[in-house]
Design a protein around this motif. Structure first.
Motif, PDB file in Angstrom:
ATOM      1  N   LEU A  86       0.231  -1.002   1.318  1.00  0.00           N
ATOM      2  CA  LEU A  86      -1.035  -1.577   1.792  1.00  0.00           C
ATOM      3  C   LEU A  86      -1.917  -2.048   0.641  1.00  0.00           C
ATOM      4  O   LEU A  86      -2.104  -1.333  -0.345  1.00  0.00           O
ATOM      5  CB  LEU A  86      -1.786  -0.538   2.620  1.00  0.00           C
ATOM      6  N   LEU A  89      -5.787  -4.109   0.101  1.00  0.00           N
ATOM      7  CA  LEU A  89      -6.992  -4.801   0.559  1.00  0.00           C
ATOM      8  C   LEU A  89      -7.081  -6.100  -0.234  1.00  0.00           C
ATOM      9  O   LEU A  89      -7.276  -6.079  -1.449  1.00  0.00           O
ATOM     10  CB  LEU A  89      -8.228  -3.934   0.317  1.00  0.00           C
ATOM     11  N   THR A 107     -10.642   2.851   0.284  1.00  0.00           N
ATOM     12  CA  THR A 107      -9.187   2.912   0.377  1.00  0.00           C
ATOM     13  C   THR A 107      -8.678   4.329   0.125  1.00  0.00           C
ATOM     14  O   THR A 107      -9.260   5.094  -0.636  1.00  0.00           O
ATOM     15  CB  THR A 107      -8.539   1.945  -0.626  1.00  0.00           C
ATOM     16  N   TYR A 111       0.134  -5.696   4.433  1.00  0.00           N
ATOM     17  CA  TYR A 111       1.095  -4.596   4.315  1.00  0.00           C
ATOM     18  C   TYR A 111       2.469  -5.207   4.079  1.00  0.00           C
ATOM     19  O   TYR A 111       2.913  -6.058   4.847  1.00  0.00           O
ATOM     20  CB  TYR A 111       1.117  -3.717   5.573  1.00  0.00           C
ATOM     21  N   TYR A 127      -6.359  -7.254   5.109  1.00  0.00           N
ATOM     22  CA  TYR A 127      -5.366  -6.363   4.501  1.00  0.00           C
ATOM     23  C   TYR A 127      -3.976  -6.981   4.626  1.00  0.00           C
ATOM     24  O   TYR A 127      -3.675  -7.691   5.591  1.00  0.00           O
ATOM     25  CB  TYR A 127      -5.343  -5.005   5.206  1.00  0.00           C
TER      26      TYR A 127
END
Length: 253
Positions: free
Chosen positions: A239, A241, A52, A114, A112
């Protein structure tokens, strides 16, 4: 030596990213320094599922390390968490895995999320966790545009200039956009992603949500295979993960 899979959660805000760099603290550096304490001071390198960037968060990052034999899973988790204080990084679970298992290469899915805070007022409680966009967004239009990106394509238009992947070809399995109150959420899944690919999706779909782009223009940007044809790169703080998938999930039990 025993190989351990680690399920990690962290706030990416204070870090230069996952990878060790000379410019500041990294998640990898914090983890490896803590792991060294469990190996009598010897270096303990780590391999991670997804490196990341600075400011990007994780709820379900996975890494693996090798430690001397004899530890129990609870002891590995608790000892690493103790030695990583006060950094905002924690091990949620630790599990033994075969010696040839890799957090990176054994993974077959990455997910992911967002998040965009879509209201006039700036974030207070969600500061550093969302992209604040005060202009009203049409989440349904964004979702329509997102569907034009599904499948296997050359994603050069959504690839960072510094991306080190050998090929821009990727298979995108999911790209959904939905709204819950003031939050517009983008969720995407694939076996792997290009550098900045998800953030470039978010920046492009924002233009659709504002009414400045149509879904057809998203398709045209993809077909152009040129980074300049797509929208801007969204900031990292929105963002996260959320999950890394494996054919045989080491954390299932």
């Amino acid at each position: 030596m025993t190989r351990w899979a680690l399920l990690l959660e962290y706030d990416g805000g204070p870090f230069v990213g996952w990878q060790v760099q000379e410019t500041g603290p990294s998640v990898q550096g914090v983890l490896e320094q803590a792991a060294s304490r469990l190996a009598n001071g010897a270096p303990v390198p780590s391999i991670v599922a997804g490196r990341t960037d600075a400011g990007v968060h994780a709820e379900g990052q996975v890494a693996h390390i090798d430690l001397p034999d004899g530890f129990q899973a609870r002891a590995v988790r608790d000892a690493l968490n103790f030695h990583m204080k006060p950094h905002p990084v924690v091990v949620l679970q630790a599990a033994t895995v075969p010696d040839d298992w890799s957090a990176r290469f054994s993974a077959n899915r990455r997910t992911y999320r967002y998040r965009i805070l879509n209201r006039r007022a700036r974030p207070a409680l969600l500061a550093g966790r969302v992209w604040h966009v005060p202009v009203p967004l049409d989440a349904a239009a964004m979702h329509d545009g997102a569907q034009r990106l599904l499948g296997r394509h050359d994603f050069s238009s959504f690839r960072a200039a510094a991306c080190q992947a050998k090929s821009p070809m990727r298979t995108l399995d999911r790209l959904d956009v939905s709204r819950d109150g003031d939050i517009v959420e983008i969720v995407t899944e694939a076996r792997s992603f290009l550098h900045h690919q998800v953030r470039n999706f978010a920046g492009t779909l924002k233009l659709v949500g504002e009414g400045r782009w149509t879904a057809d223009r998203v398709a045209a940007a993809l077909a152009a295979r040129n980074r300049a044809a797509a929208g801007p790169t969204a900031p990292p703080e929105g963002l996260t993960l959320t999950r890394v998938g494996y054919p045989d999930d080491p954390f299932r039990n």
